[in-house]
Design an enzyme around this catalytic site. Structure first.
Site, PDB file in Angstrom:
ATOM      1  N   GLY A 162      28.529  28.997  12.674  1.00  0.00           N
ATOM      2  CA  GLY A 162      29.585  30.021  13.073  1.00  0.00           C
ATOM      3  C   GLY A 162      29.210  31.461  12.972  1.00  0.00           C
ATOM      4  O   GLY A 162      28.162  31.772  13.322  1.00  0.00           O
ATOM      5  N   SER A 163      30.050  32.316  12.649  1.00  0.00           N
ATOM      6  CA  SER A 163      30.230  33.771  12.808  1.00  0.00           C
ATOM      7  C   SER A 163      28.885  34.494  12.040  1.00  0.00           C
ATOM      8  O   SER A 163      28.871  35.684  12.254  1.00  0.00           O
ATOM      9  CB  SER A 163      31.521  34.458  12.507  1.00  0.00           C
ATOM     10  OG  SER A 163      32.483  33.911  13.368  1.00  0.00           O
ATOM     11  N   VAL A 164      28.413  33.949  11.103  1.00  0.00           N
ATOM     12  CA  VAL A 164      27.465  34.617  10.445  1.00  0.00           C
ATOM     13  C   VAL A 164      26.090  34.951  11.338  1.00  0.00           C
ATOM     14  O   VAL A 164      25.457  36.007  11.124  1.00  0.00           O
ATOM     15  CB  VAL A 164      26.603  33.637   9.495  1.00  0.00           C
ATOM     16  CG1 VAL A 164      27.606  33.344   8.100  1.00  0.00           C
ATOM     17  CG2 VAL A 164      26.114  32.187   9.930  1.00  0.00           C
ATOM     18  N   VAL A 165      26.105  34.555  12.527  1.00  0.00           N
ATOM     19  CA  VAL A 165      25.289  34.885  13.409  1.00  0.00           C
ATOM     20  C   VAL A 165      25.408  36.232  14.221  1.00  0.00           C
ATOM     21  O   VAL A 165      24.822  36.798  15.006  1.00  0.00           O
ATOM     22  CB  VAL A 165      24.611  33.775  14.443  1.00  0.00           C
ATOM     23  CG1 VAL A 165      24.123  32.732  13.874  1.00  0.00           C
ATOM     24  CG2 VAL A 165      25.852  33.597  15.448  1.00  0.00           C
ATOM     25  N   LYS A 166      26.756  36.728  14.134  1.00  0.00           N
ATOM     26  CA  LYS A 166      27.108  37.681  14.809  1.00  0.00           C
ATOM     27  C   LYS A 166      26.429  39.204  14.737  1.00  0.00           C
ATOM     28  O   LYS A 166      26.007  39.959  15.643  1.00  0.00           O
ATOM     29  CB  LYS A 166      28.690  38.100  14.560  1.00  0.00           C
ATOM     30  CG  LYS A 166      29.720  37.077  15.303  1.00  0.00           C
ATOM     31  CD  LYS A 166      31.147  37.398  14.836  1.00  0.00           C
ATOM     32  CE  LYS A 166      31.868  36.190  15.553  1.00  0.00           C
ATOM     33  NZ  LYS A 166      33.068  36.125  15.086  1.00  0.00           N
TER      34      LYS A 166
END
Lengths: 727, 395
Positions: free
Chosen positions: A402-406
């Site tokens: 999920g969004s941790v890679v943003k």
């Protein structure tokens, strides 16, 4: 006057004679040449090459012997013993190349009088062979002449014939005959089979379990007795782990020896077949360091190749010790935090798929792994729920996170010139051709347009901001219900950029069998997948990759190679302090990401807002922390595919992740938490992951504040929770 | 007609002296070889006994003159073949008369020693071959390519019968000895160079081709010619023993270590360090080389050369073709044994199990060689009979 015919005969004869003389000379000359070749070749071997051969002989007499030098120990960062060697008494036997089986049997008989040996390892085959040895004649007579002739006449090699004959004899030995082997003989056989299972010149352990002091003394007293030739008493080592941390790894026992699939690899490196070797994790990774150097002896042989004396040439060296970067107190405390939360989670609603949780904490500047926690729920024999160490899952288990890679998405956007610093874009549900709608979690209603800067996009975890970056990278601009297309190169662009952070590639951690996650397929007709990729919903990443990713951002763009071993030291000389440092594992920069410092700072700022901003997605967890930290949360909607038998197969579930670093200005730690399949109800996602992150960082600073009692070079007992608690 | 020389004068004392030197060398080498005590028996007195027995045998052999050998040559040949047949059908079980040793069924197990018929067959073969070739030349006074081809055919038939029996034992080394004898006799018997050069050249070229194919075209050899892969192993271990850790390579490396480390002067009597298996029989040369160095080993080779030189001299003195051919055959036999045996220990030739004549321990080998030399003694002994009777030669 001779008749003409006679004269002709005489003429022919004399012609023949002179021809024969000529040809005898040719023959003789050829022989002369042959003999000259012999002498020339001898001269070459004995005069020209003589010294080489003399040296070769001297060399082949030097053999490394398995003198059981202790394997290196493993300590944690504070000098606490993690893997130790316990001395055990052992009785060994070393056969020479020329030792005959009958001689071994005599020694076995003698040794059986001195020691007790369990006979449970003796097989039927052993007994049959032993019976044949004891009663050779009776056994050979069991095979009739006809049977013998039948085997002889078969079209097979001599060896196969002998094998067939032996098999027939064994077949014909009756149960009753085998029972005629007495208890005492069985003990002799048990010893004998250990002797013969070894190889010449390699000491074979006859007994190393429960050798009593009396047995040890009885045998030691008689070592010089020629009846016990080859027998020796030694101190062997037993490998013991004082921690349940799986990543420490394991070794084979001398009975198991070198694993069959690696036999040639190790034999080529002067190992004996019965050497302990590391078979997993640290023990395997650092095999060369941990394995000591065997002593080398020179065997003095007599004319028959019998060894009459051995002179030590090289004493050998014990294996080197490993000092880990992991502090077991921190590791143990964080392990407890994860375990408690995992149990709590499992006890709560919608937790059918909850199984494991991971936490990796590392020093972003050096790559030292401070803690590597993996916990997995299992059941013990009684069916009770237990939580097991699953620390290696941190490098093997990979999930969409999920969004941790943003943070990586933003930096990719800057790098690809898809966006500029502080660029404002509108977050609005994207309506794609075909009716598909892609939106941010915080902004669900169609036509609701929210302008966001890059840092704000991180703060509120805007998906749409990231989608628009992806569209720009692939050369598209959003238009209402407008179809767009994405090329395979666009995937590569994003993946190559993510790889700079360690996402989707091996991190280089010093453990074997590291996983690098899965990359989803490129499907030309479904451009929407590309949008999923940039918000961490397509490719899968391991917790270690997440930790390396956030470390890279915390460390101003330098990707460090994570390592669990901090130092390699010589074996302790006094047993109280660690030995001298042999090698310090230096921080290793793998690469720097392709962004300016300003761009990185911008992302850090955005991540700080995640923890502290009004709309920050982790504000409720980190808002009140008395240290500065920054991070990013992640939630991935996925379908469960791990178990096709499960009622939840192909049903939606949620993975949650959390990455962060602290303190904000001068990061000492970077951390990643991951809980796959945290719930089956996608509408109510528990915040366990973020709670774990908060508790872990709190714990780190708490322990850091505690004054350390002793120098880390003093060898200490393994960390013991209860003991520490009572103090 | 009687000779005018005394009995003692008619004995070839030079040859006897050379044999005496071999006797000494043999006993020294064997006594050094068995310092290992690996065989649980002392071979020195046994070898001495074999020598004494064979000297007695030479005495008996000298009683008969070459004419008698010529007359009985075919019978002896037939007797030898009979022995080989008996050996082939002899029971081969444990402890029975035909039990194989090291995988070869080449010995009769007799109460006092093991008899290897092939060792005697060599001499019988030489006699038969010489008689046949001599008779051929008497019949065909005018030599043509046709008569030569006919002679070659007859030689081939005589060779193939014993060769077939020996190959099935199997005993490659001895089989090669038969071929070596035959080649020498083909040269000496006066067959035209027009036949010899192309045929020997062809065989040599074929040999080189096979060797080359072994190294480069294994696939072809195994699939098209049906050769077993293990047959190549012998070639490989010969050319590159250090890469092949099997028994033969081990023997070759041990032999070369022993010989090489002997250097110039050797390590002295019983001063050996390298253990070479079978060093009292087939590998006895390694003992001599390691104990006495290059000086000792080349002395032994020179001793063999003196023996050959002496035999050649006798051959050239003898007047009748039969005797000449017999001597040539014996020279070829001894030469091949020496060259093959020594050559295999110094990596000149692949390893084949044949003994070093007159030095290796072994009754059959020694008596077999002495049988051949006894016939030479006899020819020398009776040679003077023909001093004044050139014309009688053909009777």
């Amino acid at each position: 006057m001779k008749p003409p015919q006679k004269r002709q005969a005489t003429l022919a004869k004399s012609k023949l004679k002179s021809n024969t003389v000529f040809r005898m000379n040719i023959l003789f000359f050829s022989i002369f040449l042959l003999f000259s070749i012999l002498i020339l070749r001898l001269g070459y071997l004995q005069i020209v090459k003589g010294e080489d051969f003399a040296r070769a002989i001297a060399r082949t007499e030097e053999v490394p012997v398995n003198t059981s030098v202790p394997r290196g120990r493993i300590f944690d960062s504070e000098g606490r013993v993690q893997v130790d060697n316990q001395p055990v008494n052992a009785i060994t036997y070393t056969a020479m190349q020329t030792t005959k089986r009958t001689e071994m049997l005599e020694v076995a008989k003698e040794l059986a009088k001195l020691i007790e040996k369990e006979t449970n390892k003796v097989t039927l085959r052993d007994k049959q062979d032993y019976y044949i040895m004891l009663h050779t004649e009776a056994a050979t007579e069991k095979v009739t002449d006809e049977e013998r002739a039948a085997i002889e006449s078969e079209d097979i090699t001599k060896k196969e014939k002998q094998q067939k004959l032996d098999a027939l004899i064994r077949e014909k030995i009756t149960e009753k005959e085998l029972e005629s082997i007495t208890e005492e003989q069985l003990e002799v056989l048990a010893i004998f089979r250990e002797m013969t299972s070894g190889y010449a010149m390699s000491p074979q352990i006859i007994k190393n379990k429960d050798v009593t002091a009396e047995e040890f003394a009885r045998v030691s007293e008689r070592l010089t007795d020629p009846k016990l030739k080859g027998v020796n008493t030694i101190t062997d080592w037993k490998r013991t782990k004082t921690s349940d941390l799986v990543i420490l790894g394991s070794t084979t026992t001398p009975e198991q020896g070198i694993p069959a699939n690696k036999l040639n690899y190790y034999l080529a490196r002067d190992y004996s077949r019965n050497d302990r070797v590391g078979t997993s994790f640290l023990e395997q990774q650092y095999e060369e360091v941990l394995q000591g150097q065997k002593s080398v002896v020179k065997n003095i042989t007599d004319g028959r190749g019998r060894v009459i004396d051995t002179i030590p040439v090289d004493e050998g060296q014990p294996g080197k010790d490993l000092v880990l970067s992991i502090d077991t107190e921190l590791q143990s405390s964080l392990g407890n935090i994860v375990e408690e939360h995992l149990r709590e989670l499992k006890a709560g609603p919608n937790s059918q798929l909850v199984r494991d949780a991971y936490l990796v904490m590392m020093d972003p500047k050096t790559g030292e792994v401070l803690s590597m926690v993996g916990k997995q729920i299992g059941r013990d024999e009684d069916g009770k729920t237990v939580v097991n160490d699953y620390s290696f899952g941190a490098i093997t288990a990979a999930y969409p996170t999920g969004s941790v890679v943003k943070g990586a998405t933003l930096l990719t956007g800057y790098e690809q010139n898809a966006i500029e610093l502080n660029q404002v874009m509108i977050d609005e549900p994207l309506q794609l051709a075909g009716g598909d709608v892609k939106r941010s979690l915080f902004n669900q209603s169609l036509n609701n347009r929210v302008p966001l800067s890059d840092t704000q996009a991180l703060e509120v975890s805007s998906n749409v901001y990231m989608f628009k970056i992806a569209l720009a990278i692939s050369g598209n601009t959003y238009q209402h219900k407008w179809g767009f297309s994405v090329k395979a190169e666009d995937y590569n662009t994003v993946r190559n950029s993510f790889a700079q952070f360690g996402l989707g590639v091996p991190t280089g951690v010093d453990l074997p069998n590291e996983g690098s996650g899965l990359k989803g397929r490129f499907i030309a007709g479904e451009p929407g997948i590309f949008l999923n990729l940039v918000i961490g919903q397509y490719d899968t990443y391991t917790p270690m990759q997440l930790a390396q990713y956030i470390s890279t951002i915390a460390n101003d763009g330098y990707r460090m190679e994570p390592h669990i071993v901090k130092e390699i030291r010589k074996a302790s000389t006094d047993g109280k302090t660690l030995g001298s440092v042999e090698t310090v594992i230096e921080p290793k920069i793998l690469n720097r990401i392709n962004n300016t410092q300003a761009e990185i700072d911008q992302v850090k700022k955005g991540m700080r807002m995640v923890y502290t901003g009004n709309r920050g997605s982790a504000r409720s967890y980190f808002g009140d922390a008395d240290y500065t930290a920054a991070g990013k949360t992640g939630t991935a909607e996925i379908s469960y595919y791990d178990d096709s038998e499960s009622p939840f197969y192909n049903k939606p579930s949620i993975n949650t992740a959390h990455v962060g670093f602290a303190p904000y200005d001068d990061p000492q730690i970077a951390y990643a938490v991951l809980i796959p399949y945290i719930t089956t109800n996608t509408k109510a996602v528990p915040g366990t992951t973020h709670k774990i992150a908060r508790a872990a960082v709190d714990k780190y600073f708490e322990l850091k504040a505690k004054p350390s009692e002793e120098s880390p070079t003093v060898i200490k007992a393994p960390y013991n929770e209860e003991k520490e608690a009572t103090e | 007609m009687q000779t005018n020389k005394s009995f003692a004068d008619r004995i070839d004392w030079s040859l006897a002296f050379i044999l005496f030197l071999f006797f000494v060398v043999s006993l020294i080498a064997i006594s050094s070889a068995q310092t290992a005590g690996q065989y649980g028996a002392n071979f020195v007195p046994k070898q001495a006994v074999f020598y004494i027995v064979s000297i007695a045998m030479i005495g008996v052999l000298m009683y008969f003159d070459p004419d008698q050998y010529k007359k009985t040559a075919y019978y002896l040949y037939g007797f030898g073949i009979l022995m080989l047949i008996l050996l082939m059908i002899a029971p081969a079980g444990q402890g029975q008369i035909g039990q194989p040793i090291n995988g070869a069924k080449a010995w009769f197990h007799l109460p006092f020693f093991n008899l290897q018929p092939a060792e005697f067959m060599k001499t019988f073969y030489i006699l038969a071959l010489a008689k046949m070739a001599a008779a051929h030349h008497e019949k065909n006074l005018v030599k043509t390519l046709k008569t030569d081809g006919y002679l070659l055919g007859k030689i081939g038939v005589l060779l193939l019968i014993p060769l077939a029996f020996i190959m099935q034992q199997p005993d490659l080394g001895t089989a090669l000895v038969f071929i070596a004898i035959t080649l020498a006799l083909i040269v000496v018997s006066g067959i035209s160079w027009k036949i010899i050069v192309p045929s020997f050249g062809g065989v040599a070229a074929l040999g080189v081709l096979l060797l080359w194919m072994t190294l480069n075209m294994q696939e072809f050899l195994t699939s098209k010619l049906g050769l077993q892969p293990y047959a190549f192993a012998r070639i490989y271990t010969w050319l590159d023993p250090y890469s092949y850790a099997d028994n033969e390579a081990y023997n070759l490396i041990a032999a070369m270590n022993a010989i090489g480390s002997g250097e110039v002067f050797g390590k002295g009597y019983q001063g050996r360090q390298v253990y070479v298996p079978e060093n009292h029989t087939d590998f006895i040369f390694t003992v001599i080389s390691e104990d006495f160095g290059f000086i000792g080993s080349s002395t032994v080779i020179i001793l063999f050369f003196m023996l050959i030189y002496h035999l050649t001299k006798i051959t050239l003195q003898l007047k009748d073709t039969f005797s000449t051919y017999v001597c040539a055959g014996i020279i070829a036999m001894i030469t091949f044994h020496v060259f093959q045996n020594i050559g295999m220990t110094i990596q000149l030739l692949p390893i084949t199990g044949i003994p070093l004549p007159l030095i290796s321990y072994g009754g059959s080998s020694l008596i077999g060689n002495m049988l051949a030399l006894g016939i030479v003694f006899s020819m020398k002994f009776h040679h003077k009979n023909y001093m004044f009777g050139n014309h009688k030669e053909d009777e």
